[in-house]
Design a protein around this motif. Structure first.
Motif, PDB file in Angstrom:
ATOM      1  N   MET A   1       0.842  -1.194   0.000  1.00 34.01           N
ATOM      2  CA  MET A   1       0.000   0.000   0.000  1.00 34.01           C
ATOM      3  C   MET A   1       0.883   1.253   0.000  1.00 34.01           C
ATOM      4  SD  MET A   1      -3.146   0.795   2.552  1.00 34.01           S
ATOM      5  CE  MET A   1      -2.297   0.418   4.062  1.00 34.01           C
ATOM      6  N   GLU A   2       0.563   2.177  -0.881  1.00 33.28           N
ATOM      7  CA  GLU A   2       1.325   3.423  -0.935  1.00 33.28           C
ATOM      8  C   GLU A   2       0.652   4.494  -0.084  1.00 33.28           C
ATOM      9  OE1 GLU A   2       1.749   4.677  -4.907  1.00 33.28           O
ATOM     10  OE2 GLU A   2       3.390   3.283  -5.335  1.00 33.28           O
ATOM     11  N   PHE A   3       1.481   5.343   0.478  1.00 34.38           N
ATOM     12  CA  PHE A   3       0.923   6.421   1.279  1.00 34.38           C
ATOM     13  C   PHE A   3       0.302   7.476   0.361  1.00 34.38           C
ATOM     14  CE2 PHE A   3       1.208  10.475   3.538  1.00 34.38           C
ATOM     15  CZ  PHE A   3       0.396  10.143   4.614  1.00 34.38           C
ATOM     16  N   LYS A   4      -0.899   7.913   0.722  1.00 34.71           N
ATOM     17  CA  LYS A   4      -1.538   8.974  -0.061  1.00 34.71           C
ATOM     18  C   LYS A   4      -1.536  10.255   0.731  1.00 34.71           C
ATOM     19  CE  LYS A   4      -4.721   6.604  -3.108  1.00 34.71           C
ATOM     20  NZ  LYS A   4      -6.097   6.622  -3.581  1.00 34.71           N
ATOM     21  N   ASP A   5      -1.034  11.309   0.105  1.00 31.21           N
ATOM     22  CA  ASP A   5      -0.989  12.591   0.791  1.00 31.21           C
ATOM     23  C   ASP A   5      -2.249  13.388   0.459  1.00 31.21           C
ATOM     24  OD1 ASP A   5      -0.524  15.090   1.802  1.00 31.21           O
ATOM     25  OD2 ASP A   5       1.595  15.110   1.228  1.00 31.21           O
ATOM     26  N   TYR A   6      -3.216  13.291   1.356  1.00 32.09           N
ATOM     27  CA  TYR A   6      -4.504  13.952   1.120  1.00 32.09           C
ATOM     28  C   TYR A   6      -4.368  15.473   1.111  1.00 32.09           C
ATOM     29  CZ  TYR A   6      -6.974   9.499   1.810  1.00 32.09           C
ATOM     30  OH  TYR A   6      -7.448   8.238   1.680  1.00 32.09           O
ATOM     31  N   TYR A   7      -3.414  15.975   1.893  1.00 32.63           N
ATOM     32  CA  TYR A   7      -3.218  17.426   1.904  1.00 32.63           C
ATOM     33  C   TYR A   7      -2.743  17.900   0.535  1.00 32.63           C
ATOM     34  CZ  TYR A   7      -3.862  17.286   6.940  1.00 32.63           C
ATOM     35  OH  TYR A   7      -4.397  17.109   8.182  1.00 32.63           O
ATOM     36  N   ARG A   8      -1.829  17.124  -0.043  1.00 31.81           N
ATOM     37  CA  ARG A   8      -1.324  17.505  -1.362  1.00 31.81           C
ATOM     38  C   ARG A   8      -2.446  17.413  -2.410  1.00 31.81           C
ATOM     39  NH1 ARG A   8       4.137  14.985  -3.782  1.00 31.81           N
ATOM     40  NH2 ARG A   8       2.714  13.408  -4.582  1.00 31.81           N
ATOM     41  N   THR A   9      -3.281  16.369  -2.301  1.00 29.83           N
ATOM     42  CA  THR A   9      -4.396  16.220  -3.247  1.00 29.83           C
ATOM     43  C   THR A   9      -5.268  17.472  -3.255  1.00 29.83           C
ATOM     44  OG1 THR A   9      -4.407  13.861  -2.845  1.00 29.83           O
ATOM     45  CG2 THR A   9      -6.376  14.760  -3.876  1.00 29.83           C
ATOM     46  N   LEU A  10      -5.513  18.010  -2.068  1.00 34.44           N
ATOM     47  CA  LEU A  10      -6.361  19.214  -1.989  1.00 34.44           C
ATOM     48  C   LEU A  10      -5.554  20.503  -2.137  1.00 34.44           C
ATOM     49  CD1 LEU A  10      -8.989  18.413   0.814  1.00 34.44           C
ATOM     50  CD2 LEU A  10      -9.173  18.061  -1.640  1.00 34.44           C
ATOM     51  N   GLY A  11      -4.224  20.373  -2.217  1.00 30.81           N
ATOM     52  CA  GLY A  11      -3.379  21.556  -2.386  1.00 30.81           C
ATOM     53  C   GLY A  11      -3.391  22.484  -1.170  1.00 30.81           C
ATOM     54  N   ILE A  12      -3.408  21.887   0.000  1.00 37.00           N
ATOM     55  CA  ILE A  12      -3.440  22.706   1.235  1.00 37.00           C
ATOM     56  C   ILE A  12      -2.332  22.243   2.173  1.00 37.00           C
ATOM     57  CG2 ILE A  12      -5.890  23.302   1.266  1.00 37.00           C
ATOM     58  CD1 ILE A  12      -6.406  20.821   2.910  1.00 37.00           C
ATOM     59  N   ASP A  13      -1.986  23.046   3.192  1.00 33.94           N
ATOM     60  CA  ASP A  13      -1.024  22.521   4.145  1.00 33.94           C
ATOM     61  C   ASP A  13      -1.685  21.864   5.348  1.00 33.94           C
ATOM     62  OD1 ASP A  13       0.635  25.150   3.670  1.00 33.94           O
ATOM     63  OD2 ASP A  13      -0.312  25.333   5.711  1.00 33.94           O
ATOM     64  N   LYS A  14      -0.767  21.233   6.109  1.00 34.12           N
ATOM     65  CA  LYS A  14      -1.242  20.386   7.220  1.00 34.12           C
ATOM     66  C   LYS A  14      -1.926  21.203   8.298  1.00 34.12           C
ATOM     67  CE  LYS A  14       1.324  16.179   6.805  1.00 34.12           C
ATOM     68  NZ  LYS A  14       1.924  16.382   5.491  1.00 34.12           N
ATOM     69  N   THR A  15      -1.657  22.522   8.287  1.00 29.81           N
ATOM     70  CA  THR A  15      -2.271  23.354   9.317  1.00 29.81           C
ATOM     71  C   THR A  15      -3.614  23.943   8.845  1.00 29.81           C
ATOM     72  OG1 THR A  15      -1.038  25.213   8.438  1.00 29.81           O
ATOM     73  CG2 THR A  15      -0.033  24.034  10.264  1.00 29.81           C
ATOM     74  N   ALA A  16      -4.065  23.536   7.673  1.00 33.89           N
ATOM     75  CA  ALA A  16      -5.284  24.128   7.105  1.00 33.89           C
ATOM     76  C   ALA A  16      -6.463  24.015   8.070  1.00 33.89           C
ATOM     77  CB  ALA A  16      -5.619  23.447   5.787  1.00 33.89           C
ATOM     78  N   SER A  17      -7.265  25.075   8.113  1.00 32.78           N
ATOM     79  CA  SER A  17      -8.463  25.038   8.958  1.00 32.78           C
ATOM     80  C   SER A  17      -9.584  24.314   8.205  1.00 32.78           C
ATOM     81  CB  SER A  17      -8.906  26.467   9.263  1.00 32.78           C
ATOM     82  OG  SER A  17      -9.350  27.072   8.056  1.00 32.78           O
ATOM     83  N   ALA A  18     -10.651  24.011   8.946  1.00 28.94           N
ATOM     84  CA  ALA A  18     -11.804  23.340   8.327  1.00 28.94           C
ATOM     85  C   ALA A  18     -12.333  24.177   7.163  1.00 28.94           C
ATOM     86  CB  ALA A  18     -12.893  23.116   9.369  1.00 28.94           C
ATOM     87  N   ASP A  19     -12.266  25.474   7.341  1.00 29.68           N
ATOM     88  CA  ASP A  19     -12.761  26.369   6.303  1.00 29.68           C
ATOM     89  C   ASP A  19     -11.867  26.333   5.058  1.00 29.68           C
ATOM     90  OD1 ASP A  19     -14.868  28.130   5.783  1.00 29.68           O
ATOM     91  OD2 ASP A  19     -13.432  29.815   5.843  1.00 29.68           O
ATOM     92  N   ASP A  20     -10.535  26.276   5.277  1.00 26.70           N
ATOM     93  CA  ASP A  20      -9.596  26.159   4.154  1.00 26.70           C
ATOM     94  C   ASP A  20      -9.861  24.872   3.367  1.00 26.70           C
ATOM     95  OD1 ASP A  20      -8.284  28.423   5.098  1.00 26.70           O
ATOM     96  OD2 ASP A  20      -6.748  27.278   6.195  1.00 26.70           O
ATOM     97  N   ILE A  21     -10.138  23.818   4.103  1.00 28.60           N
ATOM     98  CA  ILE A  21     -10.378  22.517   3.451  1.00 28.60           C
ATOM     99  C   ILE A  21     -11.624  22.599   2.584  1.00 28.60           C
ATOM    100  CG2 ILE A  21     -10.997  20.093   3.884  1.00 28.60           C
ATOM    101  CD1 ILE A  21      -9.185  20.296   6.412  1.00 28.60           C
ATOM    102  N   LYS A  22     -12.660  23.204   3.161  1.00 30.26           N
ATOM    103  CA  LYS A  22     -13.911  23.329   2.422  1.00 30.26           C
ATOM    104  C   LYS A  22     -13.705  24.149   1.148  1.00 30.26           C
ATOM    105  CE  LYS A  22     -18.183  23.730   4.509  1.00 30.26           C
ATOM    106  NZ  LYS A  22     -19.263  24.489   5.190  1.00 30.26           N
ATOM    107  N   LYS A  23     -12.966  25.250   1.288  1.00 27.42           N
ATOM    108  CA  LYS A  23     -12.721  26.110   0.125  1.00 27.42           C
ATOM    109  C   LYS A  23     -11.935  25.376  -0.956  1.00 27.42           C
ATOM    110  CE  LYS A  23     -12.708  30.840   1.853  1.00 27.42           C
ATOM    111  NZ  LYS A  23     -11.837  31.629   2.711  1.00 27.42           N
ATOM    112  N   ALA A  24     -10.870  24.685  -0.514  1.00 26.13           N
ATOM    113  CA  ALA A  24     -10.018  23.973  -1.472  1.00 26.13           C
ATOM    114  C   ALA A  24     -10.834  22.883  -2.168  1.00 26.13           C
ATOM    115  CB  ALA A  24      -8.828  23.351  -0.746  1.00 26.13           C
ATOM    116  N   TYR A  25     -11.660  22.211  -1.392  1.00 31.86           N
ATOM    117  CA  TYR A  25     -12.468  21.128  -1.965  1.00 31.86           C
ATOM    118  C   TYR A  25     -13.427  21.667  -3.024  1.00 31.86           C
ATOM    119  CZ  TYR A  25     -16.077  17.630  -2.512  1.00 31.86           C
ATOM    120  OH  TYR A  25     -16.975  16.765  -3.059  1.00 31.86           O
ATOM    121  N   ARG A  26     -14.112  22.764  -2.694  1.00 36.26           N
ATOM    122  CA  ARG A  26     -15.089  23.323  -3.640  1.00 36.26           C
ATOM    123  C   ARG A  26     -14.438  23.779  -4.930  1.00 36.26           C
ATOM    124  NH1 ARG A  26     -18.847  26.925   0.130  1.00 36.26           N
ATOM    125  NH2 ARG A  26     -19.784  25.201   1.265  1.00 36.26           N
TER     126      ARG A  26
END
Lengths: 305, 102
Positions: A1-26
């Motif tokens: 199994m390969e490690f998947k970097d979900y932060y990289r997939t969404l183009g955000i950093d590890k400190t991203a807030s819930a709001d940053d995640i939502k924005k990046a996802y949209r």
């Protein structure tokens, strides 16, 4: 199994807030929208984005992922550290957290199994068939990943291969429902269903409208002008077709009932395309010159030119 | 079941979905479906009670697009319906463009 970097997939950093995640996802959900996007791999990218979002937008899953993922690099072989799941009560039935996450953490614990019964979720997939398959019916093998219980009572994703009959007369966009082939139920609940949406593999020879099929057939100027039989391939096999004398380019000849089978069956429309022979030899040029001289023909007479 | 068995499914349109089945297929609640139908977002307004409603392939696809649009963008139902109307129109136009040989 390969490690998947979900932060990289969404183009955000590890400190991203819930709001940053939502924005990046949209932003990405718009970019890779399967109905709108012009990106060639939109569907696959959207799946990855959904997977990353399902984990990172859920605080509990995100915390678990962060704990296990610290120090990992994307694409590297991945071994979870010992006791990685200590102290977490992971809720079952996570909707669409993806393959990597579910392989790692499973989809709920055996301890919960006796507490409730739940029907498995319905699954959806698209399947591409050739037009020919809609005429004759066919069977197709499809591979899906779906959760199954392993020996430890944890649910892991496994490749699941199905042979599916494609019924004769199926139309683009129609759905085939396979009872009990979706996700397995929880706590002895029934399995969900699997829906397969039919899509036709693009074929430059044919255009399809419901059950009607359109086919462009090249003809010579004399076949169009004088009429006569021509041989042409059709989805249900070659036919000999009578071209009426005096046909122009674009004329549609209807072959009733030779579209996609059904009740009623569709029709096949043969659209004539008149192709001119090239004037690339002296004799060909002379023939065109003779026509120019002897035929009183001006196609622009009625256009006011 | 062995993997060599050939499965024969039900072709939607021959068999149609009830409100509960459509809700299940879209991972949503029956109430969500009923509200979208009554508001005219999912299909034409029905004359019968919800227990009599039946949905085919086109409504299943539309309902799934509505669910995803509302969920992914926190869109209100009116806006999601508008987006899905446009998506459907784009599909029809692309289809016509292809049929015209473009």
């Amino acid at each position: 199994m390969e490690f998947k970097d979900y932060y990289r997939t969404l183009g955000i950093d590890k400190t991203a807030s819930a709001d940053d995640i939502k924005k990046a996802y949209r932003k990405l959900a718009r970019k890779y929208h399967p109905d709108v996007s012009k990106e060639p791999d939109a569907e696959a990218r959207m799946q990855e984005v959904n997977e990353a979002n399902a984990v990172l937008s859920d605080p509990e899953k995100r915390a678990l992922y962060d704990q296990v993922g610290s120090g990992q690099q994307a694409g590297q072989p991945f071994r979870p550290p010992p006791d990685w799941d200590a102290g977490f009560e992971f809720p079952g039935g996570g909707a669409d957290s993806g393959d990597f996450f579910e392989n790692l953490f499973g989809r709920g614990r055996s301890g919960r199994a006796g507490q409730f019964r739940m029907r498995g979720e319905d699954r959806h997939a698209r399947i591409r068939i050739d037009l020919r398959d809609a005429y004759d019916g066919a069977s197709r093998t499809i591979s899906l990943r779906r959760p199954q219980a392993d020996g430890q009572g944890r649910v892991v994703l496994q490749e699941h291969t199905l042979n599916v009959r494609i019924p004769k007369g199926v139309k683009e966009g129609q759905q085939i429902r396979l009872g009990g082939q979706g996700d397995p139920g929880i706590g002895g609940g029934p399995a969900g269903d699997l829906y397969l949406e039919i899509r036709f593999t693009p074929d430059p020879r044919y255009r399809i409208d419901g059950r009607d099929v359109y086919e462009t057939v090249p003809v010579t100027p004399w076949e169009a002008a004088l009429g006569g039989p021509i041989d042409t391939p059709t989805p249900s096999g070659p036919v000999t077709l009578q071209v009426p004398a005096g046909s122009q380019a674009g004329r549609k000849l209807r072959l009733k009932g030779r579209g996609i089978p059904g009740d009623p069956p569709g029709d096949l429309y043969v659209v004539l395309e008149v192709v001119l022979p090239p004037a690339d030899s002296d004799s060909a040029r002379r023939l065109y010159e003779t026509m120019a001289r002897e035929m009183a023909f001006d196609p622009r007479r009625t256009t006011g030119a | 079941m062995t993997h060599d068995d050939i499965l024969t499914g039900a072709l939607l349109d021959d068999v149609c979905l009830t409100v509960d089945e459509l809700a299940q297929a879209c991972a949503t609640e029956p109430r969500w479906i009923i509200e979208r139908v009554e508001a005219g977002y999912l299909c034409g307004e029905p004359s019968q009670p919800p227990t009599q409603w039946r949905f085919a392939s086109a409504e299943l696809l539309r309902a799934r697009r509505l669910v995803v649009t509302e969920r992914d963008f926190d869109a209100n139902p009116e806006l999601a319906a508008l987006v899905v109307d446009l998506i459907e129109e784009v599909h029809q136009l692309r289809h016509r463009l292809h049929a015209a040989g473009a």
